[in-house]
Every structure is written in C-alpha cells, then in structure tokens.
Design an enzyme around this catalytic site. Structure first.
Site, PDB file in Angstrom:
ATOM      1  N   HIS A 163      34.971  48.959  32.272  1.00  0.00           N
ATOM      2  CA  HIS A 163      34.269  48.162  31.624  1.00  0.00           C
ATOM      3  C   HIS A 163      33.301  48.997  30.628  1.00  0.00           C
ATOM      4  CE1 HIS A 163      31.945  44.205  31.358  1.00  0.00           C
ATOM      5  NE2 HIS A 163      31.077  44.967  30.561  1.00  0.00           N
TER       6      HIS A 163
ATOM      7  N   GLU B 186      26.586  37.639  35.131  1.00  0.00           N
ATOM      8  CA  GLU B 186      25.514  38.679  34.775  1.00  0.00           C
ATOM      9  C   GLU B 186      23.868  37.771  34.357  1.00  0.00           C
ATOM     10  OE1 GLU B 186      24.655  42.255  31.472  1.00  0.00           O
ATOM     11  OE2 GLU B 186      26.008  40.787  30.775  1.00  0.00           O
TER      12      GLU B 186
ATOM     13  N   ASP C  15      27.598  49.793  28.176  1.00  0.00           N
ATOM     14  CA  ASP C  15      27.314  50.465  26.842  1.00  0.00           C
ATOM     15  C   ASP C  15      26.236  51.647  27.068  1.00  0.00           C
ATOM     16  OD1 ASP C  15      28.253  47.990  25.196  1.00  0.00           O
ATOM     17  OD2 ASP C  15      27.023  47.263  26.625  1.00  0.00           O
TER      18      ASP C  15
END
Length: 327
Positions: free
Chosen positions: A12, A195, A274
C-alpha cells in the site's frame, strides 16, 4: 538481523505520495514553480489535517508533468524502498495524474514507469507492480474512464485496480461499474475503506465492490462480527500504522488495533502509505511495531509471507518473492 536487512513486502503506497520532498522541491525549481508553501522549515511536507493533506498532495503532484518526470520519480522511490529492505512493492498509479485519463497518454506514462522499474529490478532486485487507482472525490464518471485505462493496460505490470481519495465523498457502491470493468479485465481489486468511516464502509466495500483486499480497514475492530467476516472470507488488510497515527485516526500506536486484528486471525500487512508525508519508512514501521507490541523477526516474517500471498502478481513472481523472504 536488523529490521533494515529483513526482506519486506509492501502492498500500500501511492506513487506520488512516496515522492521524497527533495525530489519534488528540485523538480519544482527546474520548472520554475514556487511550491514553498507546501514545505516545512526542516524540508518536510506541511499540512494541517487529512483534507489539507489531499490539497498538498495534489500541489506536489502538479510538477509531475511528463512521463520522464514519473520515470525519475519511480527511480527515486524504488531506490529508497530497496534501501529499506523492500523486495516487492505495489504502488497506486492514477491516470488522473498520468495523462488525464486518456488511454494514449496513459500508455506513455506507464511505459516510462515500467522502464524505470525494470532498471531498478536489474540494479537492486526490487520488484514493482502497479495498481491503477481511481480518485474517489473525482466522482464515479471519472472512475469509469480510469477503469478503461486499466482495462487497456492490464497485464504483467498493471495487476490491480483500486480507489483512494476522500472516503467521505460518495459511497463505495457508486463505483461498482468501474470495478466491474476492472474485474472483467482480470484485475485484482482493493479499495480504501475503514480509515475515516466506520465498519459499514468496509462492509459496503465487500458487498458492493467485491474486493479481495482493503486499504487500511482498521476500523473493522469496532464491529467484531465484521472482523469474523474478514477472517472467514480471507480478506487481507493493507494496514498503515504510521499513517493512521500521524493523521490522528488513532492518538498513538498503543491505541492502534493492528495487533488485536492479527490476534483475532485477520490477515494484516504493514505498509507506509505516503511515507515522506507521514515521516515514516518501512524500517521505522517495524521498529515502532516491535517496540509497542513486542513483535520480533518471526512475527514480521509471517506478516511478509501473508503480504506475499495477497500480492497482486502472478504465481511465478509470488514464488520468487517467497523465496526472497525465506532466504
């Protein structure tokens, strides 16, 4: 063995979200673009919350204008990942940013990314696969165009289809048509869910999109019947603990449910999402999880084998990856 040396599988990541700040700053300078507002004094990315993060993300992406830019980005990302011990990486790639959802330009971007990935594999051994990704807050119609790009380029490198973006925009089921298109092309499926929204979001992803994996999915812990369903159906969660804590989904790692989900038999994996935006990398993720939950090399090897089994790749590639993990 240090955690850096431990071979890792990461499922991911977002290709633009993994861009090192120095790389974006340098590229902006080359192009004469002032992006000083998106950086902190120490050189990291600056934003207030998740929704401002999306704006900063898109601002950083704005200087990635050509296939060559994405080739250079891919090289930088894979160099960092390989240095952290990652042997297999999947990244979300959006035609929204790579060619404006037009198949012709998208092919050019993809070719450049693949060329850089092949060079990195020759140099370091790291294997990259791409998951074409719709952006949820861009809407269902744009997602259909994204799915066409995915259909036209499905194969050895593009092996999956997913969706990211603002989880509070629309519903999972709004994107079912795009997912049906991707499924017909033989692509494996994932979506961000659970999330920011609760368990019902995950349930909708399973019911309406029929995905094999869930991006994040951590809020399933709030509904133990859903947790049992994840176990029964063999759904893999792409968990990004550092991201969840940094963005305030949980106040700290002690409150994060990854260990509880794993104890109940859910297939969990570890990724960075990220990484430079969230001041993390795979080594830091492992160190933090080990410190908090007492996980050792054997635990992480098991997590990585789970990730290899869930990877969107062919069986020959999976066998190569498992061999690297067993070494």
């Amino acid at each position: 063995m240090s955690f850096r040396e431990l071979p890792k599988v990461e499922l991911h990541t977002h290709i633009e979200g993994a861009a090192p700040p120095d790389f974006i700053r340098s590229l902006a300078k080359e192009k004469g673009v002032d992006l000083s507002a998106i950086f902190t004094e120490d050189g990291g990315y600056a934003y207030r919350d998740f929704w401002h993060f999306l704006e900063v993300y898109e601002a950083a992406t704005s200087v990635l204008k050509s296939p060559e830019d994405y080739a250079r980005l891919t090289t930088a990302i894979l160099e960092n990942a390989a240095n952290d011990g990652v042997v297999y990486l999947e990244t979300f790639i959006s035609p929204d940013f790579c060619g404006g959802r037009e198949v012709g330009p998208w092919r050019e971007y993809l070719h450049a990314i693949q060329e850089a990935a092949s060079a990195a594999e020759r140099d370091t051994g790291i294997i990259l696969r791409g998951v074409v990704t719709a952006v949820r807050h861009f809407g269902p119609e744009n997602a259909r165009e994204t799915a066409i790009c995915a259909q036209q380029t499905a194969g050895d490198f593009i092996t999956g289809f997913g969706m990211g973006g603002d989880e509070k925009s629309g519903k999972q089921g709004d994107f079912a048509y795009a997912y049906d298109m991707a499924r017909e092309a033989g692509l494996q499926l994932t979506t961000h869910a659970g999330e920011w929204n609760g368990p019902d979001e995950i349930r909708a992803a399973l019911d309406d999109l029929k995905v094999q994996r869930i991006g994040h999915g951590v809020r399933a812990i709030e509904d133990l019947a859903l947790v049992d369903r994840l176990v029964e159906e063999g759904i893999t969660l792409e968990v990004c603990p550092g991201s969840n804590v940094f963005l305030g989904v949980y106040p700290d790692l002690a409150a994060h449910p990854i260990a509880k989900l794993r104890e109940r038999g859910v297939k969990v994996t570890v990724s960075t999402d990220d990484p430079p935006f969230f001041r993390t990398d795979m080594v830091k993720e492992y160190e933090d999880l080990s410190r908090q939950f007492g996980w050792d090399e054997g635990d992480f090897k098991a997590l990585n084998l789970t990730a290899a089994d869930a990877a969107f790749c062919d069986d020959a590639t999976r066998a190569r990856v498992r061999k690297l993990l067993e070494a």
